[in-house]
Every structure is written in C-alpha cells, then in structure tokens.
Design a protein around this motif. Sequence first.
Motif, PDB file in Angstrom:
ATOM      1  N   ARG A  67       0.831  -1.185   0.000  1.00  0.00           N
ATOM      2  CA  ARG A  67       0.000   0.000   0.000  1.00  0.00           C
ATOM      3  C   ARG A  67       0.878   1.251   0.000  1.00  0.00           C
ATOM      4  O   ARG A  67       1.831   1.368   0.781  1.00  0.00           O
ATOM      5  CB  ARG A  67      -0.890   0.006   1.234  1.00  0.00           C
ATOM      6  CG  ARG A  67      -2.021   1.019   1.274  1.00  0.00           C
ATOM      7  CD  ARG A  67      -1.693   2.408   1.735  1.00  0.00           C
ATOM      8  NE  ARG A  67      -0.830   2.510   2.892  1.00  0.00           N
ATOM      9  CZ  ARG A  67      -1.187   2.227   4.144  1.00  0.00           C
ATOM     10  NH1 ARG A  67      -2.390   1.783   4.428  1.00  0.00           N
ATOM     11  NH2 ARG A  67      -0.308   2.368   5.130  1.00  0.00           N
ATOM     12  N   MET A  68       0.551   2.198  -0.862  1.00  0.00           N
ATOM     13  CA  MET A  68       1.268   3.473  -0.910  1.00  0.00           C
ATOM     14  C   MET A  68       0.264   4.619  -0.806  1.00  0.00           C
ATOM     15  O   MET A  68      -0.826   4.545  -1.376  1.00  0.00           O
ATOM     16  CB  MET A  68       2.049   3.612  -2.214  1.00  0.00           C
ATOM     17  CG  MET A  68       3.269   2.726  -2.316  1.00  0.00           C
ATOM     18  SD  MET A  68       4.629   3.289  -1.263  1.00  0.00           S
ATOM     19  CE  MET A  68       4.986   4.901  -1.981  1.00  0.00           C
ATOM     20  N   ARG A  69       0.637   5.659  -0.088  1.00  0.00           N
ATOM     21  CA  ARG A  69      -0.108   6.906  -0.076  1.00  0.00           C
ATOM     22  C   ARG A  69       0.857   8.037  -0.414  1.00  0.00           C
ATOM     23  O   ARG A  69       1.984   8.075   0.103  1.00  0.00           O
ATOM     24  CB  ARG A  69      -0.746   7.171   1.294  1.00  0.00           C
ATOM     25  CG  ARG A  69      -1.865   6.207   1.638  1.00  0.00           C
ATOM     26  CD  ARG A  69      -2.636   6.633   2.878  1.00  0.00           C
ATOM     27  NE  ARG A  69      -3.565   5.575   3.277  1.00  0.00           N
ATOM     28  CZ  ARG A  69      -3.640   5.064   4.497  1.00  0.00           C
ATOM     29  NH1 ARG A  69      -2.852   5.523   5.454  1.00  0.00           N
ATOM     30  NH2 ARG A  69      -4.497   4.111   4.769  1.00  0.00           N
ATOM     31  N   ALA A  70       0.400   8.929  -1.270  1.00  0.00           N
ATOM     32  CA  ALA A  70       1.235  10.051  -1.666  1.00  0.00           C
ATOM     33  C   ALA A  70       0.374  11.277  -1.868  1.00  0.00           C
ATOM     34  O   ALA A  70      -0.745  11.194  -2.389  1.00  0.00           O
ATOM     35  CB  ALA A  70       1.999   9.733  -2.955  1.00  0.00           C
ATOM     36  N   GLY A  71       0.884  12.422  -1.450  1.00  0.00           N
ATOM     37  CA  GLY A  71       0.156  13.666  -1.606  1.00  0.00           C
ATOM     38  C   GLY A  71       0.893  14.787  -0.926  1.00  0.00           C
ATOM     39  O   GLY A  71       2.103  14.709  -0.678  1.00  0.00           O
ATOM     40  N   ALA A  85      -3.521  10.567  -2.685  1.00  0.00           N
ATOM     41  CA  ALA A  85      -3.932   9.373  -3.420  1.00  0.00           C
ATOM     42  C   ALA A  85      -3.474   8.132  -2.665  1.00  0.00           C
ATOM     43  O   ALA A  85      -2.491   8.171  -1.914  1.00  0.00           O
ATOM     44  CB  ALA A  85      -3.334   9.381  -4.824  1.00  0.00           C
ATOM     45  N   GLU A  86      -4.187   7.042  -2.896  1.00  0.00           N
ATOM     46  CA  GLU A  86      -3.880   5.785  -2.222  1.00  0.00           C
ATOM     47  C   GLU A  86      -3.947   4.647  -3.229  1.00  0.00           C
ATOM     48  O   GLU A  86      -4.876   4.572  -4.036  1.00  0.00           O
ATOM     49  CB  GLU A  86      -4.885   5.549  -1.088  1.00  0.00           C
ATOM     50  CG  GLU A  86      -4.714   4.246  -0.335  1.00  0.00           C
ATOM     51  CD  GLU A  86      -5.741   4.120   0.773  1.00  0.00           C
ATOM     52  OE1 GLU A  86      -5.365   4.270   1.943  1.00  0.00           O
ATOM     53  OE2 GLU A  86      -6.928   3.905   0.463  1.00  0.00           O
ATOM     54  N   GLY A  87      -2.959   3.773  -3.197  1.00  0.00           N
ATOM     55  CA  GLY A  87      -2.954   2.625  -4.090  1.00  0.00           C
ATOM     56  C   GLY A  87      -2.495   1.374  -3.375  1.00  0.00           C
ATOM     57  O   GLY A  87      -1.563   1.424  -2.555  1.00  0.00           O
ATOM     58  N   ASP A 116      -8.332  -6.535   1.469  1.00  0.00           N
ATOM     59  CA  ASP A 116      -7.362  -5.587   0.925  1.00  0.00           C
ATOM     60  C   ASP A 116      -7.311  -5.729  -0.594  1.00  0.00           C
ATOM     61  O   ASP A 116      -6.312  -6.189  -1.154  1.00  0.00           O
ATOM     62  CB  ASP A 116      -5.966  -5.827   1.517  1.00  0.00           C
ATOM     63  CG  ASP A 116      -5.870  -5.453   2.977  1.00  0.00           C
ATOM     64  OD1 ASP A 116      -6.553  -4.511   3.396  1.00  0.00           O
ATOM     65  OD2 ASP A 116      -5.097  -6.110   3.711  1.00  0.00           O
ATOM     66  N   PRO A 117      -8.357  -5.359  -1.302  1.00  0.00           N
ATOM     67  CA  PRO A 117      -8.354  -5.510  -2.761  1.00  0.00           C
ATOM     68  C   PRO A 117      -7.357  -4.571  -3.438  1.00  0.00           C
ATOM     69  O   PRO A 117      -7.029  -3.506  -2.917  1.00  0.00           O
ATOM     70  CB  PRO A 117      -9.794  -5.132  -3.150  1.00  0.00           C
ATOM     71  CG  PRO A 117     -10.238  -4.216  -2.062  1.00  0.00           C
ATOM     72  CD  PRO A 117      -9.606  -4.742  -0.810  1.00  0.00           C
ATOM     73  N   GLN A 118      -6.879  -5.006  -4.599  1.00  0.00           N
ATOM     74  CA  GLN A 118      -6.041  -4.122  -5.412  1.00  0.00           C
ATOM     75  C   GLN A 118      -6.874  -2.904  -5.785  1.00  0.00           C
ATOM     76  O   GLN A 118      -8.019  -3.026  -6.226  1.00  0.00           O
ATOM     77  CB  GLN A 118      -5.557  -4.876  -6.640  1.00  0.00           C
ATOM     78  CG  GLN A 118      -4.557  -4.117  -7.475  1.00  0.00           C
ATOM     79  CD  GLN A 118      -3.746  -5.040  -8.374  1.00  0.00           C
ATOM     80  OE1 GLN A 118      -2.771  -5.640  -7.955  1.00  0.00           O
ATOM     81  NE2 GLN A 118      -4.167  -5.164  -9.620  1.00  0.00           N
ATOM     82  N   ASN A 119      -6.279  -1.717  -5.655  1.00  0.00           N
ATOM     83  CA  ASN A 119      -7.126  -0.535  -5.689  1.00  0.00           C
ATOM     84  C   ASN A 119      -6.285   0.716  -5.886  1.00  0.00           C
ATOM     85  O   ASN A 119      -5.162   0.804  -5.388  1.00  0.00           O
ATOM     86  CB  ASN A 119      -7.882  -0.432  -4.348  1.00  0.00           C
ATOM     87  CG  ASN A 119      -8.764   0.792  -4.245  1.00  0.00           C
ATOM     88  OD1 ASN A 119      -9.679   0.952  -5.032  1.00  0.00           O
ATOM     89  ND2 ASN A 119      -8.470   1.649  -3.284  1.00  0.00           N
ATOM     90  N   VAL A 120      -6.800   1.671  -6.636  1.00  0.00           N
ATOM     91  CA  VAL A 120      -6.220   3.018  -6.733  1.00  0.00           C
ATOM     92  C   VAL A 120      -7.365   4.001  -6.557  1.00  0.00           C
ATOM     93  O   VAL A 120      -8.385   3.902  -7.258  1.00  0.00           O
ATOM     94  CB  VAL A 120      -5.512   3.256  -8.081  1.00  0.00           C
ATOM     95  CG1 VAL A 120      -5.006   4.692  -8.157  1.00  0.00           C
ATOM     96  CG2 VAL A 120      -4.369   2.277  -8.283  1.00  0.00           C
ATOM     97  N   PHE A 189     -13.263  -1.253   0.808  1.00  0.00           N
ATOM     98  CA  PHE A 189     -13.414  -2.346  -0.154  1.00  0.00           C
ATOM     99  C   PHE A 189     -12.977  -2.003  -1.573  1.00  0.00           C
ATOM    100  O   PHE A 189     -13.033  -2.854  -2.459  1.00  0.00           O
ATOM    101  CB  PHE A 189     -14.865  -2.832  -0.154  1.00  0.00           C
ATOM    102  CG  PHE A 189     -15.305  -3.364   1.182  1.00  0.00           C
ATOM    103  CD1 PHE A 189     -14.740  -4.512   1.709  1.00  0.00           C
ATOM    104  CD2 PHE A 189     -16.261  -2.690   1.924  1.00  0.00           C
ATOM    105  CE1 PHE A 189     -15.122  -4.995   2.948  1.00  0.00           C
ATOM    106  CE2 PHE A 189     -16.659  -3.165   3.162  1.00  0.00           C
ATOM    107  CZ  PHE A 189     -16.083  -4.318   3.678  1.00  0.00           C
ATOM    108  N   GLY A 190     -12.536  -0.763  -1.815  1.00  0.00           N
ATOM    109  CA  GLY A 190     -11.975  -0.424  -3.110  1.00  0.00           C
ATOM    110  C   GLY A 190     -13.005   0.048  -4.116  1.00  0.00           C
ATOM    111  O   GLY A 190     -14.199  -0.251  -4.022  1.00  0.00           O
ATOM    112  N   VAL A 191     -12.535   0.775  -5.128  1.00  0.00           N
ATOM    113  CA  VAL A 191     -13.429   1.422  -6.081  1.00  0.00           C
ATOM    114  C   VAL A 191     -14.162   0.431  -6.980  1.00  0.00           C
ATOM    115  O   VAL A 191     -15.206   0.759  -7.561  1.00  0.00           O
ATOM    116  CB  VAL A 191     -12.645   2.424  -6.954  1.00  0.00           C
ATOM    117  CG1 VAL A 191     -12.109   3.558  -6.096  1.00  0.00           C
ATOM    118  CG2 VAL A 191     -11.509   1.740  -7.704  1.00  0.00           C
ATOM    119  N   ASP A 192     -13.658  -0.792  -7.128  1.00  0.00           N
ATOM    120  CA  ASP A 192     -14.302  -1.785  -7.987  1.00  0.00           C
ATOM    121  C   ASP A 192     -15.390  -2.577  -7.273  1.00  0.00           C
ATOM    122  O   ASP A 192     -16.090  -3.376  -7.898  1.00  0.00           O
ATOM    123  CB  ASP A 192     -13.263  -2.757  -8.553  1.00  0.00           C
ATOM    124  CG  ASP A 192     -12.278  -2.073  -9.483  1.00  0.00           C
ATOM    125  OD1 ASP A 192     -12.701  -1.148 -10.196  1.00  0.00           O
ATOM    126  OD2 ASP A 192     -11.099  -2.456  -9.494  1.00  0.00           O
TER     127      ASP A 192
END
Length: 412
Positions: A67-71, A85-87, A116-120, A189-192
Amino acid sequence: MKTALSLAVLAATTASLAIAAPAAAKPGDPIKVSDDLTIDPIIEGTLRWEHVDQDNLNLDADAVTMRMRAGAEATTNGLSLLAEAEGTLAISDHYNDTIAGNNGYLGAEPYSVVADPQNVELNRLQLSYKGKAAKVTIGRQRIILDDARFVGNVGWRQNEQTFDAIRGEAKVGPVALDATYSLSQRTIFGVDSPNSHFDGDFILVNAGIDAKPFKIVGFAYLLDYDARIAFSSQTYGAMVIGSVPLAGKTKLDVKLRYANQQDYKLNPTHYSADYFGAELGVSVAGFGVKGGYEVLGSDDGVAAFQTPLATLHAFNGWADLFLTTPAGGLRDYYGGLSGKFGNAGPLKGLNAAVLYHKFESDFTGADYGQEWDASLGFAVAGYPVLLKYANYDAKGFGSDTEKFWLQVSFKY
C-alpha cells in the motif's frame, strides 16, 4: 510457488530496509516555501503478508500487498488544502478480496477473506481553516472519534476508510465540541466493489470536558443510509476515560462507556439495544495488565447493537469474526499483558502484547468461542516492523480461524 516467491520478496525487502536504509527525513516536517506558505509532503507505505487458515475452507489465503499513499498539504495563514492518493498492489492474490469476479472467479473466490483488494483511489481531498479555538474541514477526510470504537478510519486495512463530510471542531478551555455532517462513507473495499461507498445522511456529534484526571464525553451518532437501511440507527451515549496515579510510577487506567441504540429513519426493524464497556488497567515502567468486559446488546434476538463506522479490528479479537454483531448480541470478556522492552541491538523500541477473549451471546448466553492474540513490534533502521497472530477457537460457533501477519512500513 507464487506465494513462496512473494514471501521471499517480502523477507528480502524487510532485510534490505534494515541493512541499507538511508537516513529519512523526520515525519511531519513541512517545507517552508515563504513566510506564509508551507508544504507538507505525504509519502508512506506498508508491505504486508497476511495468512488465513479457516477450517471451513480447503484453500488457505495468502495475501502479499503493498500500500502506498502520496500527496501533500499546503498551508497559508490558517487555510490548508490537502490532497492524497492511495494505491494497493496485490503481489500475491491467493485470497478473497471481497470483489466477486476477480482472478477469474465468477462467484466468491475459494479462499478466506482478506479485505485488501487491489485498488487506486483518491483517499483524501480536503480544505480546512484553523483559527485560535476552532477548525472547519470540508471534503473527503479521515475522521477518528475517541478510540474509534464507533467512528474511525479502519486504519488496520490497507485501503483506508474516509468520509465526504463537513466537520467543525472547537475547544474553549477544558470544553471541546466536534460535529460532522457526512453524505458518504468511503469504505475499505476499493473502487471496484459494489460496497465501495455507502451514501446517506450521517450526523456525528461529540462533546467533552477535560475534568482531570478524567475526560468525560457525550456523543450522538445518527446514521440514515440510502440503501444500507438495516444499519440506519440512532446512538446516544457517554464515556469516561482517564488515568489515576498510584504509588511511584504506577497508574490505574480507567475506561467506562454506555450507549443506547435504536432503529432510525427507514430501518424496517424496530429495536432498542444497549452497549456497555468497562476496562481497567495497571501500568508501570512500560509494562501493563488490563481486563475488560464489553457488551453489544440484543433486543431479544431480533437485532443487535451495530457499529458500522468503527475501526472494528481493534475490538473483539484480531481474527475479525465479529465485524457484524450477531442478532443475539455479543459479550466479550477479555484481558491482556503488554510490555515495552526498549532496544535490543538493531531492534529499536521492542514491544509485545498478548490478549485473551471469551465470547458469549448476550441474548441467550450461548458460547461463541474464545481467541488468543499476540503481537511483536520493533523498528529496524527507522522502519517499523510488526508481527501479529490471532487464533480463534469457535467452540461450535462459526469456524476455527488462524491468522498471521508480517509487515514493514515507512513514512516520510
């Protein structure tokens, strides 16, 4: 083979960070652009392996996620704009990420759940103004009230829970007021996922007074869901928390909380259920022992006290078997030991904890099983490392479950 390779990558990454880590900038230090403007970068990440073994499933889950967060947050004359943003990357996806259809499966994946679904996604985008005694924040934001028992960010999961909301905070002397109106709960739960967000009208109010050595807080949480109407509720309660010095460096930690919850707005089930929590602990020189009793009550088995905005992993066992309270309610008798051991060679801030939970139904007193939890934490070259273990013995209620976590994180 894929799982073994992923674990090898995780171990190698942890070792390399420990041996060859560069000197990191101190977290939280903003960059001064001018006399009136500062910019505070946000860069953080967590690499985690989570293993789940449940008796009712043939395939164990192994999730290796990054998991990465950047801003950044820009501040001038009390006005701040924050964008983040979070991915989350699924390095090993042998787990049920709660999104049906992923990994080629049309229905539920044949593994235990690791949420922890794959997610951006856009995690936070908020504008705030802070004066001498008050602060107002509008936009997508992180909200944690008290110890997150009723409202939190679900910070344990890789994808954070945030809220689209307007929030006001004020403090005058020992008196504090915190009021939020939110129109959307942005879930983990992620955007999908079809459960990526739950819209509605959510009013969250806390009012407290710091009457040392205790803090007294009253709260009201009104949740009116547009679609998730079974969780629409009105909750009113109070909490007392504080520490009382004893002999020497010993102190007594006290936490007492009571609340009543009833159906609200379009909830088709009419119910009234009580919550009660009491915890006492004694700590001295970094070592502590605690015991507690928590009840999420039931209205004669019709419906139970629910906390759909909470950071649930922190309560009722790390195995996460009671994220939704059973209709018969839940009683949790628990106790634990913890210790801070200082530094041990390259391991800095060594700490450990052991917890035990005994679960029962509130309505009938039925046996809901028991759980042992343990954790070990330390930092190597400035990078926090955490090992956690949970073992739930169902006693005929649900399925026996074991979970293990290994993670390393960083923050600049």
